[in-house]
Design a protein around this motif. Structure first.
Motif: not given
Lengths: 360, 360
Positions: B64-68, B74-75, B291-292
């Motif tokens: 899982a990747l949990l982002v805002h 960037s996300f 540097g995302a």
DNA sequence: ACGCTTTATGCAATCGTTTGCATAAATGGC
DNA sequence: GCCATTTATGCAAACGATTGCATAAAGCGT
């Protein structure tokens, strides 16, 4: 490691089956044990294992969304909408990025079905129709934004003919008679449909179609730039450009900036699909909104409907979500000679000669 | 419905166990049966059921990747990178959107762990440290971009102090001595760190810190606009603005457009984190790239490392990914009186008086 | 050809649930 | 208070894989 149903059952001195029934609310259980079990389960911190459950029930509580990329603003909001809706229903979203590539799409599709996803919303490349058709037998599928002609899958589409019509009509109503069109490749549905809407608006207004004003190309900024140049280099350049190829907008803006063409004074600009920065751009850019939110919501609705009671043929195969015009500041009326109405002086650079007093 | 291992075994007239071993390559199987089984499995179109396998092995092939959110550029690239990397390793990515909300994050985390994800990359809100800490016992976790101080989780961070330093130094080297800073809230790590980098560059150059030039605020365009106004309304306004609060850029640009402030002639502008349209904007906007891509890649590396052999403490708790300066056209040297070098005439609106001849 | 080691296979248990069927308990009608 | 119902529980078999252990088959030295 974690608390299992067996643990709960033991703690409550009942069998695993009763525990299961009590907690899922299925079938026959006495009110009392039900409450007791729920309590105990909570106390023990029991959380059912979706994998085990899935093995038995054949469900996974996973719904996949397969889009081409995440740079496209529409896909972003769709992803957010789908995720939010699903989450509320206790589903997890598997977001997959296919890059508009047939092979990648195909691979992803098989893996997804392996994972026994409960449903799929897909923006099809159109090159895996056969596969999609097969998979559709196992899992509910809804197509989004693009149709795959090789299938008869339920499909939620933007109303591109209408959107393009609306946009073009708007420009015509503002007095433009030479409206440039930068549109997507004509081998895509959206490309064709947007062109048709444009043509219809022209015809309705009794304006002859001028093919020199129509440019189709790939969905990249470079296309926008080159098309814009061609349009502006015309002996009689258009007074308005309708950029109906979403990604091309950047290129067009660059060209107008390079050439010092003021929008909307020298040229009206209307774009397709919203971008977060359109509102903040000066001038704020008017758009035809394809209704990404609505599209995503409808797609979820349809998917849930099918998932719910394994509803097969409802009759409807295709849904169209209305487009709407959002007027901002990039289009102006041109019956007047030009630079009469909203004439910002555009003085030579100086620090604080604000055209509008700062107020947001 | 679909072909199961049993089917394959029956077709091959062997037991399920041999079939399993042959296909997974585990343990002892004769070369011959192995090949035979693989062949038969392929012919039958056998695809192992990850759910069943997961039940036994305790793995799910899900990361899982949990982002805002997904509006943040960037996300977006992080999501794309993570997805691509995982896919190559035959993992599926569960993309979750937490909206920087503590409750949402907490809920999502529990569901994810329920689903027995094999790993997690999370941009923590910082408000669920305790929970994260507990979960970390069950599943490998890597924090991304933000640190959660309540935990000792492995964390991959952008080098914000360095990035801000680099950017500020660049502006100073161009001759600017009054550099405005618009930075994120000071209760976030990135906000504080960027400020510190800015301050360091100033100090190194022997320039006194002027708090009137420093504005911190929320991550929204409105903040950018209001801060920009404050800066520009100063008796002695800055000659350059460093927008180190990513989302604020839009607001700043609007204000400069409103006030007819030419960039870079009247004001140099340097931003933080790239956006797809920065390159296409006129002038193309110089940035400090956080540097995302590298961040995402490193996070995946670290996660895989931990997942691989259940590596616990490697010692390193924190990784910093270098920022770098990308010079484009929005910053100019100012030892000269101003508007001497790149002086676009900025004539009153006219269709084709291009400053640069069109060439891209 | 005989035992001994190595290698290949099968049996059956297991992972954590759900669920059909049998049985035990409770209810109710008389 | 007894029998027929209804209702609540438990047993055990699934779901589709993996895996320890036992056994069968092969290889090999003498």
């Amino acid at each position: 490691m974690s608390v299992t149903l067996k643990d709960v059952a033991q703690a409550a001195r009942v069998s695993v089956s009763t525990a299961s029934r009590a907690l899922t609310g299925t079938g026959l259980t006495s009110e009392r044990t039900q409450q007791r079990l729920t309590r105990i389960a909570r106390e023990l911190g029991y959380r059912p294992n979706p994998i085990a459950r899935g093995l038995k029930t054949g469900q996974s509580r996973l719904v996949a969304l397969l889009v081409h990329n995440l740079t496209n603003a529409s896909f972003q909001v769709m992803a957010e909408v789908v995720q939010a809706r699903l989450k509320a229903l206790n589903y997890q979203m598997l977001l997959c990025i296919g890059g508009d590539d047939a092979q990648a799409e195909s691979d992803t599709l098989t893996t997804l079905v392996d994972h026994r996803i409960d449903g799929l919303i897909v923006v099809p490349t159109g090159k895996n129709g056969a596969q999609l058709k097969t998979l559709a037998k196992d899992v509910p599928i809804v197509c989004l934004v693009r149709r795959d002609d090789a299938t008869d899958l339920e499909t939620v589409l933007a109303d591109d003919p209408q959107g393009a019509y609306l946009g073009t009509r708007h420009l015509i109503e503002l007095g433009h008679r030479r409206v440039g069109l930068i549109v997507g490749r004509q081998d895509t549905t959206s490309g064709r449909e947007r062109l048709s809407g444009y043509v219809r608006a022209l015809r309705e207004a009794g304006i002859a179609r001028d093919d020199a004003l129509i440019h189709a190309g790939h969905y990249v900024p470079e296309t926008g730039a080159s098309c814009a140049r061609k349009l502006l280099d015309l002996p009689r350049p258009p007074t308005a450009i309708f950029v109906a190829n979403h990604e091309a907008t950047l290129g067009v803006l660059r060209v107008t900036a390079e050439r010092n063409i003021a929008i909307p004074d020298d040229l009206s600009l209307l774009c397709y699909e919203d971008m977060p920065w359109f509102e903040w751009h000066r001038p704020a850019i008017s758009i035809v909104d394809n209704g990404a939110r609505d599209l995503a919501n409808l797609a979820v609705d349809r998917l849930l409907h099918r998932m719910d009671k394994d509803n097969g043929n409802d009759g409807v195969r295709e849904y169209r979500v209305g487009a709407r015009l959002i007027k901002r500041d990039s289009c102006r009326r041109i019956d007047a000679p030009a630079s009469a109405k909203s004439g910002k002086p555009k003085s030579s650079p100086s620090k604080s000669s604000a055209a509008k007093s700062a107020k947001v």
